[in-house]
Design a protein around this motif. Structure first.
Motif, PDB file in Angstrom:
ATOM      1  N   GLU A   1       0.826  -1.201   0.000  1.00  0.00           N
ATOM      2  CA  GLU A   1       0.000   0.000   0.000  1.00  0.00           C
ATOM      3  C   GLU A   1       0.863   1.256   0.000  1.00  0.00           C
ATOM      4  OE1 GLU A   1      -2.398  -0.513   3.427  1.00  0.00           O
ATOM      5  OE2 GLU A   1      -3.764  -1.966   2.494  1.00  0.00           O
ATOM      6  N   LEU A   2       1.955   1.233   0.746  1.00  0.00           N
ATOM      7  CA  LEU A   2       2.856   2.384   0.789  1.00  0.00           C
ATOM      8  C   LEU A   2       3.519   2.610  -0.564  1.00  0.00           C
ATOM      9  CD1 LEU A   2       4.486   1.775   4.286  1.00  0.00           C
ATOM     10  CD2 LEU A   2       2.968   3.660   3.677  1.00  0.00           C
ATOM     11  N   LEU A   3       3.943   1.533  -1.210  1.00  0.00           N
ATOM     12  CA  LEU A   3       4.559   1.663  -2.526  1.00  0.00           C
ATOM     13  C   LEU A   3       3.552   2.176  -3.552  1.00  0.00           C
ATOM     14  CD1 LEU A   3       6.754  -1.569  -2.641  1.00  0.00           C
ATOM     15  CD2 LEU A   3       7.563   0.795  -2.471  1.00  0.00           C
ATOM     16  N   GLN A   4       2.302   1.736  -3.448  1.00  0.00           N
ATOM     17  CA  GLN A   4       1.276   2.238  -4.349  1.00  0.00           C
ATOM     18  C   GLN A   4       1.067   3.736  -4.139  1.00  0.00           C
ATOM     19  OE1 GLN A   4      -0.463   0.722  -6.862  1.00  0.00           O
ATOM     20  NE2 GLN A   4      -1.198   2.796  -7.245  1.00  0.00           N
ATOM     21  N   GLU A   5       1.067   4.157  -2.875  1.00  0.00           N
ATOM     22  CA  GLU A   5       0.931   5.582  -2.570  1.00  0.00           C
ATOM     23  C   GLU A   5       2.114   6.369  -3.131  1.00  0.00           C
ATOM     24  OE1 GLU A   5       0.530   8.578   1.302  1.00  0.00           O
ATOM     25  OE2 GLU A   5       0.863   6.428   1.583  1.00  0.00           O
TER      26      GLU A   5
ATOM     27  N   LEU B   1       4.259  10.249  -7.167  1.00  0.00           N
ATOM     28  CA  LEU B   1       5.261  10.600  -8.174  1.00  0.00           C
ATOM     29  C   LEU B   1       4.630  10.835  -9.535  1.00  0.00           C
ATOM     30  CD1 LEU B   1       8.133   8.141  -7.183  1.00  0.00           C
ATOM     31  CD2 LEU B   1       8.156  10.626  -6.959  1.00  0.00           C
ATOM     32  N   LEU B   2       3.632  10.013  -9.886  1.00  0.00           N
ATOM     33  CA  LEU B   2       2.972  10.202 -11.176  1.00  0.00           C
ATOM     34  C   LEU B   2       2.128  11.468 -11.192  1.00  0.00           C
ATOM     35  CD1 LEU B   2       1.898   6.530 -11.937  1.00  0.00           C
ATOM     36  CD2 LEU B   2       3.826   7.783 -12.896  1.00  0.00           C
ATOM     37  N   GLU B   3       1.471  11.766 -10.086  1.00  0.00           N
ATOM     38  CA  GLU B   3       0.695  13.006 -10.003  1.00  0.00           C
ATOM     39  C   GLU B   3       1.602  14.223 -10.034  1.00  0.00           C
ATOM     40  OE1 GLU B   3      -1.650  12.802  -6.511  1.00  0.00           O
ATOM     41  OE2 GLU B   3      -2.900  11.133  -7.213  1.00  0.00           O
ATOM     42  N   ALA B   4       2.775  14.096  -9.418  1.00  0.00           N
ATOM     43  CA  ALA B   4       3.693  15.231  -9.354  1.00  0.00           C
ATOM     44  C   ALA B   4       4.172  15.645 -10.732  1.00  0.00           C
ATOM     45  CB  ALA B   4       4.885  14.892  -8.463  1.00  0.00           C
ATOM     46  N   GLU B   5       4.260  14.692 -11.658  1.00  0.00           N
ATOM     47  CA  GLU B   5       4.699  15.033 -13.008  1.00  0.00           C
ATOM     48  C   GLU B   5       3.631  15.809 -13.756  1.00  0.00           C
ATOM     49  OE1 GLU B   5       6.181  11.820 -15.229  1.00  0.00           O
ATOM     50  OE2 GLU B   5       7.847  11.417 -13.880  1.00  0.00           O
TER      51      GLU B   5
ATOM     52  N   ARG C   1       1.230   3.948 -14.212  1.00  0.00           N
ATOM     53  CA  ARG C   1       2.627   3.648 -14.546  1.00  0.00           C
ATOM     54  C   ARG C   1       2.771   3.261 -16.022  1.00  0.00           C
ATOM     55  NH1 ARG C   1       7.067   2.162 -11.525  1.00  0.00           N
ATOM     56  NH2 ARG C   1       8.878   2.506 -12.875  1.00  0.00           N
ATOM     57  N   VAL C   2       1.781   2.533 -16.567  1.00  0.00           N
ATOM     58  CA  VAL C   2       1.844   2.155 -17.975  1.00  0.00           C
ATOM     59  C   VAL C   2       1.867   3.401 -18.857  1.00  0.00           C
ATOM     60  CG1 VAL C   2       0.598   1.008 -19.844  1.00  0.00           C
ATOM     61  CG2 VAL C   2       0.708  -0.055 -17.589  1.00  0.00           C
TER      62      VAL C   2
ATOM     63  N   LEU D   1      11.107   6.223  -9.151  1.00  0.00           N
ATOM     64  CA  LEU D   1      10.220   5.157  -9.621  1.00  0.00           C
ATOM     65  C   LEU D   1      10.988   3.849  -9.791  1.00  0.00           C
ATOM     66  CD1 LEU D   1       8.003   7.033 -12.227  1.00  0.00           C
ATOM     67  CD2 LEU D   1       7.235   6.001 -10.081  1.00  0.00           C
ATOM     68  N   ARG D   2      12.221   3.930 -10.249  1.00  0.00           N
ATOM     69  CA  ARG D   2      13.048   2.713 -10.347  1.00  0.00           C
ATOM     70  C   ARG D   2      13.359   2.170  -8.957  1.00  0.00           C
ATOM     71  NH1 ARG D   2      18.039   4.715 -13.421  1.00  0.00           N
ATOM     72  NH2 ARG D   2      18.783   2.592 -12.973  1.00  0.00           N
ATOM     73  N   SER D   3      13.577   3.061  -7.999  1.00  0.00           N
ATOM     74  CA  SER D   3      13.786   2.611  -6.617  1.00  0.00           C
ATOM     75  C   SER D   3      12.536   1.920  -6.091  1.00  0.00           C
ATOM     76  CB  SER D   3      14.138   3.812  -5.721  1.00  0.00           C
ATOM     77  OG  SER D   3      15.264   4.495  -6.207  1.00  0.00           O
ATOM     78  N   HIS D   4      11.395   2.510  -6.404  1.00  0.00           N
ATOM     79  CA  HIS D   4      10.116   1.898  -6.031  1.00  0.00           C
ATOM     80  C   HIS D   4       9.997   0.497  -6.620  1.00  0.00           C
ATOM     81  CE1 HIS D   4       6.126   0.885  -7.652  1.00  0.00           C
ATOM     82  NE2 HIS D   4       5.616   1.350  -6.519  1.00  0.00           N
TER      83      HIS D   4
END
Length: 722
Positions: free
Chosen positions: A16-20, A25-29, A385-386, A90-93
């Motif tokens: 759940e934390l990784l999904q958050e 990160l995607l919203e921030a872009e 992510r896709v 995102l790669r770290s995620h």
């Protein structure tokens, strides 16, 4: 809770934390990131690191610690979030997610790109500009300092699957534990001792470059029912006063003796202060404690109110739930048979009893089906992510907008929707939405938009995948179809019939097919997958403006509320949610009914005679009835002999010999043991609409409009209606 359950909780929370983290990160872009989001990013990785430390997962702790350092600099404003840094995070995620997946599968943790990612993170940290004077004042480097910790772990900490020694072991990774001792002044004896209860009390002196927030975070997971006092060494008197307030006189005396041994209290306390201690009290013990490897916690006990958050959810194996649904289905059939026998015998008390039983069965059915219903938002969330990765690979700027994520659908259907939706999304990104130069030339914004939406409509779930790209070219589709020999002559085709051509195997209008997708290529697989779920695919497109794929699916594949109708000696079932109303067919309407039309309060509806369509033997009775069904915005009337009312329908799959029948979606068993076929409302509606369009065209040209699987039915009906 045992250790395995604790590990499952850790894996679930980490996911759940990784999904958050990914969502932020995607919203921030797409928009500027806020301070709250930066803090949330840091807490995600910090929490995963802390939890992994409790389980001794050193590889995860090490990697997440490096990512945490990067996020800390980002949170403090020393780094700015750009596309490259977002991609690195995102790669770290992804790497942490892969580590957790391997851990759950019982496999060795993968090395993957860990070394390369850590090198990039180190380069980022080294390349950060020196902080300004104001930054130095706001976020000065943390000096190493002495701390005092008084730890009173809650009585149920062991029952909750946690070992206090694990917290101490993790604390040691942040600095140096100078002294540590356990206190057991209140340990009961004989039958009053509870082996599942925690009696451990700890006193520590710690040295490290940390702040109070970091130390509080170490013990955050054990805060329920626990009492922790953490103070810098400079606040000695205040810390001792707070620690003494936690215990009784015996614990206070024990604490004083320990602090005197450590030199925190240089002089013995006056005897008057410990007068409350009686000779009968247990002796005070303060023994050194060495953190050891995590032991298996004791088994859980029942009836603990402190675990209310855990008792709200129970993880059930999917196979057990499927078995329950099957048994409920058999119960529905048995209940229908019982009700039928009661009506035949006319026994009043028996009828009343069976009515109550039927009501209870219906409630059990609804509750059982509700357990299989899950929000489709979990599936939608994957596509953020896709869209990010594929659009970057193609050099396009695409914004994803999701709505209706809370719409619920049968879990078995949600799992099977992932592949068709992925294909439609990748198709829209690759061949639907133009690149920046083409969009500018068309007067469009640089950023393309992709919409995912889900909603309920007429007893079905509708999922839409829409884009604002170039749309489908009707003429190019027709030209391609003629090249492939799919069409002959210049017969006009309705728009939906043209768009259906793209679902043929291997059909494509793309000038250049990429390695990602081709508009039309593989859509036959999408259609097959949706039809296996008893659904349909509709296409709306306007050239230059965009395309919408609309998937229409039933709510469940197991049990539905049905409406029984009779045609001759055969009984059929219609999904009750699709039935709008029923009425007798007036004699005045027989003439228009023969032409395949019916006037309902001024609205002209297509009319389908089931006896003719299904080629059933026998003659219609003196009274004909019309059942008005609706799919989306389209209403169609079905002519039947008799209306038999509502019926709880257990859907049984058809034999493979009959799965190609487009008008039949399944079968069910009636209370008298007979088999009734379930009509496919979507397919019937499509045929009635195509039949209505035929009336405006000439014989053979009209027949070419209908799909091949309707030709046989059309041949049997055209002569009677033309």
């Amino acid at each position: 809770m045992n250790l395995e359950q604790a590990m499952q909780s850790f894996l679930l929370e980490s996911a759940e934390l990784l999904q958050e983290m990914e969502s932020i990160l995607l919203e921030a872009e797409a928009d500027s990131i806020t301070a709250e989001q930066l803090g949330a990013l840091f807490r995600c990785m910090h929490t995963i690191k802390g939890s992994a430390g409790l389980f001794g997962l050193d590889d995860i702790v090490h990697f997440s610690h490096q990512a945490e350092n990067l996020l800390d600099q980002l949170r403090d404003g020393k780094l700015q979030l750009d596309a490259e840094l977002s991609g690195l995070l995102l790669r770290s995620h992804d790497h942490v997610k892969a580590q957790l997946a391997a851990l759950e599968a019982g496999q060795p943790l993968p090395a993957g790109e860990a070394a390369a990612i850590e090198a990039e993170m180190a380069q980022r940290l080294q390349a950060e500009p020196p902080p300004s004077a104001s930054t130095d004042e706001t976020h000065p480097p943390l000096p190493s300092s002495d701390w005092l910790l008084t730890l009173r772990f809650g009585p149920d900490v062991l029952r909750n699957g946690m070992d206090p020694a694990s917290f101490i072991r993790y604390l040691a990774t942040l600095g140096e534990i100078k002294t540590i001792a356990s206190r057991s002044s209140s340990l009961p004896a004989d039958e009053h001792f509870d082996p599942e209860r925690n009696y451990l009390r700890l006193e520590l002196q710690f040295y490290g470059a940390v702040d109070a927030e970091q130390l509080d975070g170490v013990f955050a997971f054990a805060s329920e029912g626990s009492q922790f006092i953490i103070s810098p060494r400079t606040q000695l008197e205040q810390h001792l006063a707070q620690a003494l307030s936690l215990g009784d006189a015996a614990e206070q005396q024990c604490s004083r003796q320990l602090w005197q041994q450590w030199g925190l209290l240089p002089e013995p306390q006056p005897a008057g202060e410990t007068a409350a201690t009686t000779p009968d009290e247990p002796p005070c013990t303060a023994e050194p404690l060495v953190p050891t490897a995590m032991a298996n916690p004791p088994a859980d006990s029942e009836g603990k109110t402190t675990r209310s958050s855990e008792s709200r959810f129970i993880k059930v194996e999917a196979g057990k739930l499927d078995s329950l649904i099957n048994l409920v289905g058999e119960l529905v059939i048995a209940g229908a048979a019982t009700s039928l026998l009661a009506r035949r015998h006319g026994n009043g008390p028996l009828l009343e009893s069976t009515a109550v039983l039927s009501g209870l069965i219906e409630q059990i059915r609804d509750q059982s089906l509700a357990m299989r219903m899950v929000p489709i938002g979990e599936t939608f969330s994957r596509f953020g992510r896709v869209v990010h990765d594929v659009s970057r690979a193609l050099g396009k700027e695409i914004r994803l907008q999701v709505s209706g994520a809370d719409t619920e659908l049968d879990k078995s259907m949600v799992d099977k929707l992932a592949d068709p939706l992925t294909h439609l999304v990748r198709n829209a990104i690759d061949h639907g939405i133009e690149d920046v130069a083409q969009r500018r030339a068309a007067g469009k914004p640089d950023a393309g938009h992709l919409w995912l939406d889900a909603y309920h409509d007429s007893g079905s779930v509708v999922i839409e995948v829409a884009d604002d790209g170039g749309g489908l070219s009707r003429q190019r589709i027709l030209d391609k179809a003629r090249q492939r020999g799919m069409l002959h002559g210049d017969s006009p085709l309705a728009e939906q019939d043209v768009f259906r051509l793209i679902f043929e195997a291997g059909f494509s209008t793309a000038a250049q097919v990429s390695n990602l997708s081709g508009r039309g290529v593989g859509l036959d697989v999408v259609k097959q997958n949706i039809e296996q779920l008893r659904g349909t695919v509709e296409v709306e497109s306007e050239e230059g403006l965009g395309t919408t794929f609309r998937l229409r699916l039933p709510l469940t594949l197991a049990i539905i509320d049905g409406f029984l109708v009779t045609v001759g000696s055969a009984t059929f079932v219609l999904p009750l949610d699709s039935v709008v109303e029923c009425m007798a067919l007036p004699e005045a309407a027989l003439a228009t009914a023969a032409m395949g039309r019916f006037s309902l309060r001024g609205e002209v509806l297509p009319l389908l005679n089931l006896r003719r369509f299904l080629e059933l033997d026998g003659q219609p009775g003196h009274r004909q009835n019309v059942v008005v069904i609706q799919t989306g915005d389209c209403k169609v009337g079905l002519v039947v002999d008799a209306l038999n009312g509502e019926f709880q329908t257990v859907i049984k799959p058809l034999s493979p010999l009959f799965r190609q029948l487009k008008a039949i979606s399944g079968s069910t068993i009636l209370g008298n043991g007979e088999v009734a076929l379930i009509l496919d409302v979507l397919a019937l509606t499509q045929h009635a609409r195509a039949q209505e369009h035929m009336l405006y065209l000439d014989g053979q040209e009209a027949a070419s409009l209908l799909p091949d699987h309707w030709q046989h039915h059309n041949d049997g009906q055209t002569g009677k209606t033309s």
